[in-house]
Design an enzyme around this catalytic site. Structure first.
Site, PDB file in Angstrom:
ATOM      1  CG  HIS A 153      -1.753  -0.795   1.439  1.00 48.53           C
ATOM      2  ND1 HIS A 153      -2.827  -1.216   2.048  1.00 48.53           N
ATOM      3  CD2 HIS A 153      -2.912  -1.728   0.169  1.00 48.53           C
ATOM      4  CE1 HIS A 153      -2.930  -2.836   1.972  1.00 48.53           C
ATOM      5  NE2 HIS A 153      -3.601  -2.850   0.678  1.00 48.53           N
ATOM      6  CD  GLU A 156      -0.959   0.704   4.497  1.00 43.97           C
ATOM      7  OE1 GLU A 156      -0.472  -0.576   4.564  1.00 43.97           O
ATOM      8  OE2 GLU A 156      -2.290   0.364   4.263  1.00 43.97           O
ATOM      9  CG  HIS A 253       0.348  -3.762   5.170  1.00 43.40           C
ATOM     10  ND1 HIS A 253      -0.468  -3.526   4.061  1.00 43.40           N
ATOM     11  CD2 HIS A 253       0.399  -4.419   5.176  1.00 43.40           C
ATOM     12  CE1 HIS A 253      -0.771  -4.242   3.796  1.00 43.40           C
ATOM     13  NE2 HIS A 253       0.524  -5.697   3.674  1.00 43.40           N
ATOM     14  CD  GLU A 329      -1.951  -3.199   9.384  1.00 46.94           C
ATOM     15  OE1 GLU A 329      -1.564  -1.937   9.150  1.00 46.94           O
ATOM     16  OE2 GLU A 329      -2.940  -4.009   8.763  1.00 46.94           O
TER      17      GLU A 329
END
Length: 415
Positions: A153, A156, A253, A329
């Site tokens: 992404h 990110e 991410h 994350e």
């Protein structure tokens, strides 16, 4: 909001999108609050993308018509700007050219243990770089293979920077730090700082075609598991994965702080659910902000328990290549100020090393000839589900698999 499950989506959000349109981002909103009936309805339509759900709500991406559909159902939502981070927060981040220059300088300085490869090009022609780090870097050794991939992404960004910090520390520590030296001597490490350089250039989630790359891989039950018709960046990663024999990996991410473990696409438990929870906790426990999370118990979550992802890389990685992969994350802000990056690396460095070292928890074998291919069945694995193949292919005369502690029987068939 009642009887949502009975609503039939009309042509407004047709579920018969062609493969090339899967994950296409044309509208993006933030849905306030979490109504499980609504979430279940959205999850049944892969053309809509849920992301970063918490107690306040969730991000929703997809084709034109989402906003109208939500308004018709009187769902409370707010607009999300395409570039949620200002130019000031994007300032000081290295450009693609600067990253390229850095990676090439590392190879020039450490040619015996670092090798840079472009596994393909992005839609706009940027190289998709992968750094290999190993003691005999020009040789395909019989060693466990590990990889980190970041920033599929484009908005990110934290992982793109942290992987560069890790590359530098690994290379500079070789021969000086026993721990790093042992890891490099006994592992083939592959690090891809940016899977979506076009998206990062535009500071947006999707690639240059505005397709979400983490909804672009074959699903575990996909009838079409080929790379044909998928985004060019997805095709490059699929081809790269098929050329290697990875046993453990992770992809980075942003937008939350946790480790997300398989499955993403089904609530059936993974045959190695316990091992995945253990590996995820090994990462999180070394990162205090992550481990003490108020949103996620011990900083980890099952993917589908959080929200369902169809066409994600982590499920595909195991189903088609027997490569255990988790999604990490790194930061609540997808694009934090660059001045914050050193602190994020400080919080994640030990976790990144501990997780990479876990590649050596397992078993494997090497045959006398690298020309031998075949299959392996492993007995005494408890709790295997239908989604697990039960047997694993190998090629090049070698096989390795990360496993829970225990005794196992390998039944090897060659030819």
């Amino acid at each position: 909001m009642k009887n949502l499950g009975k609503i039939v989506l009309s042509g407004l959000l047709a579920s018969s999108f062609a493969l090339a349109s899967a994950g296409k981002i044309e509208e993006e909103v933030y849905v306030n609050g979490v109504d499980r009936d609504l979430v279940n309805l959205i999850e049944s339509h892969p053309e809509m993308i849920i992301d970063h759900m918490d107690s306040n709500g969730f991000e929703l991406y997809g084709p034109h018509g989402i906003k109208t559909w939500l308004r018709d159902m009187k769902v409370d939502f707010s607009e999300m700007k395409a570039h949620s981070h200002s130019k000031s927060t994007a300032a000081n981040y290295p450009s693609f050219g600067e990253i390229e220059k850095f990676l090439k300088s590392m190879v020039k300085k450490y040619p015996n243990i670092a090798k840079l490869e472009s596994i393909g090009k992005s839609v706009q022609g940027r190289d998709l770089y992968v750094m290999k780090i190993s003691d005999n870097v020009s040789v395909d050794e019989t060693e466990p293979e590990f990889k980190y991939i970041s920033s599929m992404h484009g908005d990110e960004i934290t992982g793109r920077e942290l992987t560069q910090f890790l590359i530098k520390d690994l290379l500079e520590g070789y021969g000086k730090n026993k721990r790093l030296t042992d890891l490099i001597n006994n592992t083939e490490i592959y690090i891809m700082p940016s899977m979506n350089p076009d998206g990062s250039k535009r500071r947006r989630r999707g690639n240059a075609n505005n397709v979400d790359l983490n909804r672009n891989f074959p699903n575990w039950n996909a009838k079409n598991s080929s790379s044909r018709g998928r985004e060019i960046e997805t095709q490059a990663v699929m081809k790269f994965q098929a050329s290697r024999q990875f046993s453990l990996s992770a992809n980075f991410h942003g937008g939350a702080v946790c480790v997300n473990y398989p499955w993403d696409s089904t609530r059936v438990r993974h045959p190695f659910d316990g091992l995945l929870q253990d590996l995820s906790t090994r990462y999180s426990v070394e990162n205090r902000p992550m481990y003490t999370s108020r949103e996620f118990n011990n900083g980890i979550t099952n993917g589908a328990d959080w929200y369902v992802v169809q066409g994600g890389m982590q499920d595909w990685s195991y189903v088609f290549h027997n490569d255990l992969q988790v999604t990490i994350e790194l930061s609540d802000k997808k694009w934090p100020r660059y001045s914050e990056i050193p602190q994020f690396y400080k919080e994640n460095k030990e976790s990144m090393l501990v997780y990479a070292e876990a590649i050596h928890q397992g078993a494997g074998f090497k045959l006398s000839s690298k020309r031998k291919n075949g299959t392996v069945k492993i007995k005494k694995i408890q709790g295997a589900r239908k989604i697990d193949k039960g047997s694993y292919g190998f090629r090049g005369g070698e096989f390795f698999k990360v496993l829970p502690e225990g005794e196992y029987e390998f039944i090897v068939t060659v030819g």
